[in-house]
Write a protein that holds these residues in place. Sequence first.
Motif, PDB file in Angstrom:
ATOM      1  N   ALA A 151      23.234   5.938  -9.993  1.00  0.00           N
ATOM      2  CA  ALA A 151      23.850   4.647 -10.296  1.00  0.00           C
ATOM      3  C   ALA A 151      25.370   4.741 -10.149  1.00  0.00           C
ATOM      4  N   LEU A 152      25.978   3.577  -9.987  1.00  0.00           N
ATOM      5  CA  LEU A 152      27.424   3.495  -9.791  1.00  0.00           C
ATOM      6  C   LEU A 152      27.976   2.407 -10.689  1.00  0.00           C
ATOM      7  N   VAL A 153      29.106   2.671 -11.348  1.00  0.00           N
ATOM      8  CA  VAL A 153      29.775   1.642 -12.146  1.00  0.00           C
ATOM      9  C   VAL A 153      30.545   0.731 -11.197  1.00  0.00           C
ATOM     10  N   VAL A 154      30.230  -0.555 -11.246  1.00  0.00           N
ATOM     11  CA  VAL A 154      30.915  -1.522 -10.388  1.00  0.00           C
ATOM     12  C   VAL A 154      32.230  -1.954 -11.020  1.00  0.00           C
ATOM     13  N   ASP A 155      32.181  -2.276 -12.316  1.00  0.00           N
ATOM     14  CA  ASP A 155      33.377  -2.761 -13.002  1.00  0.00           C
ATOM     15  C   ASP A 155      33.248  -2.525 -14.497  1.00  0.00           C
ATOM     16  N   GLY A 156      34.330  -2.245 -15.198  1.00  0.00           N
ATOM     17  CA  GLY A 156      34.340  -1.923 -16.634  1.00  0.00           C
ATOM     18  C   GLY A 156      34.991  -0.556 -16.758  1.00  0.00           C
ATOM     19  N   LYS A 157      34.971   0.038 -17.900  1.00  0.00           N
ATOM     20  CA  LYS A 157      34.605  -0.372 -19.223  1.00  0.00           C
ATOM     21  C   LYS A 157      35.833  -0.927 -19.919  1.00  0.00           C
ATOM     22  N   ARG A 158      35.666  -2.073 -20.571  1.00  0.00           N
ATOM     23  CA  ARG A 158      36.758  -2.641 -21.343  1.00  0.00           C
ATOM     24  C   ARG A 158      36.174  -3.648 -22.319  1.00  0.00           C
ATOM     25  N   PRO A 159      36.954  -4.009 -23.337  1.00  0.00           N
ATOM     26  CA  PRO A 159      36.453  -5.000 -24.303  1.00  0.00           C
ATOM     27  C   PRO A 159      36.256  -6.359 -23.633  1.00  0.00           C
ATOM     28  N   SER A 160      35.038  -6.713 -23.359  1.00  0.00           N
ATOM     29  CA  SER A 160      34.751  -7.977 -22.692  1.00  0.00           C
ATOM     30  C   SER A 160      33.253  -8.252 -22.746  1.00  0.00           C
ATOM     31  N   LEU A 161      32.900  -9.480 -22.423  1.00  0.00           N
ATOM     32  CA  LEU A 161      31.509  -9.870 -22.276  1.00  0.00           C
ATOM     33  C   LEU A 161      31.305 -10.379 -20.856  1.00  0.00           C
ATOM     34  N   LEU A 162      30.140 -10.069 -20.265  1.00  0.00           N
ATOM     35  CA  LEU A 162      29.838 -10.476 -18.907  1.00  0.00           C
ATOM     36  C   LEU A 162      28.696 -11.490 -18.911  1.00  0.00           C
ATOM     37  N   TYR A 163      28.781 -12.456 -18.002  1.00  0.00           N
ATOM     38  CA  TYR A 163      27.779 -13.518 -17.934  1.00  0.00           C
ATOM     39  C   TYR A 163      27.373 -13.770 -16.477  1.00  0.00           C
ATOM     40  N   ASN A 164      26.184 -14.340 -16.314  1.00  0.00           N
ATOM     41  CA  ASN A 164      25.774 -15.000 -15.067  1.00  0.00           C
ATOM     42  C   ASN A 164      25.934 -14.126 -13.816  1.00  0.00           C
ATOM     43  N   VAL A 165      25.407 -12.919 -13.858  1.00  0.00           N
ATOM     44  CA  VAL A 165      25.457 -12.044 -12.682  1.00  0.00           C
ATOM     45  C   VAL A 165      24.612 -12.634 -11.559  1.00  0.00           C
ATOM     46  N   ASN A 166      25.166 -12.690 -10.359  1.00  0.00           N
ATOM     47  CA  ASN A 166      24.495 -13.222  -9.181  1.00  0.00           C
ATOM     48  C   ASN A 166      24.703 -12.224  -8.046  1.00  0.00           C
ATOM     49  N   VAL A 167      23.632 -11.863  -7.331  1.00  0.00           N
ATOM     50  CA  VAL A 167      23.758 -10.882  -6.248  1.00  0.00           C
ATOM     51  C   VAL A 167      23.175 -11.434  -4.956  1.00  0.00           C
ATOM     52  N   GLY A 168      23.615 -10.877  -3.837  1.00  0.00           N
ATOM     53  CA  GLY A 168      23.098 -11.243  -2.527  1.00  0.00           C
ATOM     54  C   GLY A 168      23.380 -10.142  -1.533  1.00  0.00           C
ATOM     55  N   ILE A 169      22.671 -10.166  -0.403  1.00  0.00           N
ATOM     56  CA  ILE A 169      22.893  -9.165   0.635  1.00  0.00           C
ATOM     57  C   ILE A 169      23.132  -9.845   1.977  1.00  0.00           C
ATOM     58  N   THR A 170      23.939  -9.194   2.815  1.00  0.00           N
ATOM     59  CA  THR A 170      24.123  -9.596   4.202  1.00  0.00           C
ATOM     60  C   THR A 170      23.906  -8.366   5.075  1.00  0.00           C
ATOM     61  N   HIS A 171      23.756  -8.597   6.384  1.00  0.00           N
ATOM     62  CA  HIS A 171      23.424  -7.490   7.296  1.00  0.00           C
ATOM     63  C   HIS A 171      24.434  -7.308   8.421  1.00  0.00           C
ATOM     64  N   HIS A 172      25.581  -7.958   8.291  1.00  0.00           N
ATOM     65  CA  HIS A 172      26.630  -7.823   9.293  1.00  0.00           C
ATOM     66  C   HIS A 172      27.974  -7.651   8.598  1.00  0.00           C
ATOM     67  N   VAL A 173      28.907  -6.997   9.296  1.00  0.00           N
ATOM     68  CA  VAL A 173      30.250  -6.820   8.757  1.00  0.00           C
ATOM     69  C   VAL A 173      31.238  -6.734   9.911  1.00  0.00           C
ATOM     70  N   GLN A 174      32.454  -7.190   9.690  1.00  0.00           N
ATOM     71  CA  GLN A 174      33.511  -7.026  10.677  1.00  0.00           C
ATOM     72  C   GLN A 174      34.015  -5.592  10.610  1.00  0.00           C
ATOM     73  N   GLN A 175      34.029  -4.893  11.728  1.00  0.00           N
ATOM     74  CA  GLN A 175      34.408  -3.479  11.750  1.00  0.00           C
ATOM     75  C   GLN A 175      35.667  -3.281  12.587  1.00  0.00           C
ATOM     76  N   VAL A 176      36.651  -2.593  12.001  1.00  0.00           N
ATOM     77  CA  VAL A 176      37.922  -2.330  12.672  1.00  0.00           C
ATOM     78  C   VAL A 176      37.765  -1.130  13.608  1.00  0.00           C
ATOM     79  N   GLN A 177      38.195  -1.287  14.861  1.00  0.00           N
ATOM     80  CA  GLN A 177      38.132  -0.218  15.853  1.00  0.00           C
ATOM     81  C   GLN A 177      39.459   0.546  15.909  1.00  0.00           C
ATOM     82  N   ARG A 178      39.489   1.645  16.655  1.00  0.00           N
ATOM     83  CA  ARG A 178      40.693   2.471  16.740  1.00  0.00           C
ATOM     84  C   ARG A 178      41.881   1.711  17.298  1.00  0.00           C
ATOM     85  N   ASP A 179      41.623   0.759  18.188  1.00  0.00           N
ATOM     86  CA  ASP A 179      42.719  -0.029  18.759  1.00  0.00           C
ATOM     87  C   ASP A 179      43.031  -1.265  17.915  1.00  0.00           C
TER      88      ASP A 179
END
Length: 336
Positions: free
Chosen positions: A116-144
Amino acid sequence: MKRLLLTLAVMLFAGAAFAAVADRDVLITKAGTVFSIVSAPSADGVNASLALTIESGNTITHSVLPESIDNGINTSPTLAYDVESDTLLVVWMRMPNAATSELLVAAYHDDKWQPALVVDGKRPSLLYNVNVGITHHVQQVQRDDSIIDAAALVLHAVWWESGAGREGARYAVMGVQNGAISEPDVHDMSEFLARTNTVEADVKYDRNFLRHVALLEGPSPDAVDVLFGDHGTHSFYRTTLRPIANVRIRIPVGARPGPPIAGPKKALGVDWTGRTGTLVSDDGKTIIFVNATDEKLSYLKYADGNWSSMQQVTLTKRVTAEAAIAALAKMLAAAE
């Protein structure tokens, strides 16, 4: 058909069931496999772990997420599934103590849990309404320094954080490869606000309603739209975020929201503390905000710059949250 996006399951590219209970999520793949995960309190009530059940045909598999065992209160699990890599992703909130919370992510791949990986935290706070999604493409920077479209499994998460000196929507993006999750790029959504787009408050707004956040389908395969509220302007915004891969996947500087969607011109006066969901028309002009508890489903429609009045449906064994949302989706389709 309208695309349904819910905080408790990835709906960008998979089907899922609406679970009104905050500590449970269910996701059904197109192949018919059912993933369900629940927060199970320990006998002494001090901790709560996450128990996963996988039902595929006649085979049922049970597994407990290792990092959730005897490690505080683990709650609000939210599932996403990628069929191409057969990877299940779970994002959840953990409270090591009564005053601190953090957001974590883990992958179930090759019939086992990955670290597992910690995404965000730890601090005094409360978290609400987590929403997740996935995509299958990304803009990739080339050497030039040119940019190309590249295939990549990208996980997006958005949630609301409330704490001392902090009140607002948060977003994280991270890459996933063979179950391994890259270091997340985390942003406060206020970074993408054009502060000149202010809306003067002439009434008292419902703060819980403005905590409604959602991931929506973006304008291109490599992007998502984040719908989020802002207490400073008493408005909602819809911002397109397009990750870029350069050493790691991140959001480049320069993203800006569209025009603000002002909040309803009256206090809602209803409970908006259940599980939240969002339906959007194909043209993006109509948005239905949904909130479900065990007893009722509440919804509010925004279209053509106007808000509907609050509507509520009493939930029963026959009228489930899933059925009510399906009816809303049909109503949205018929309106176009």
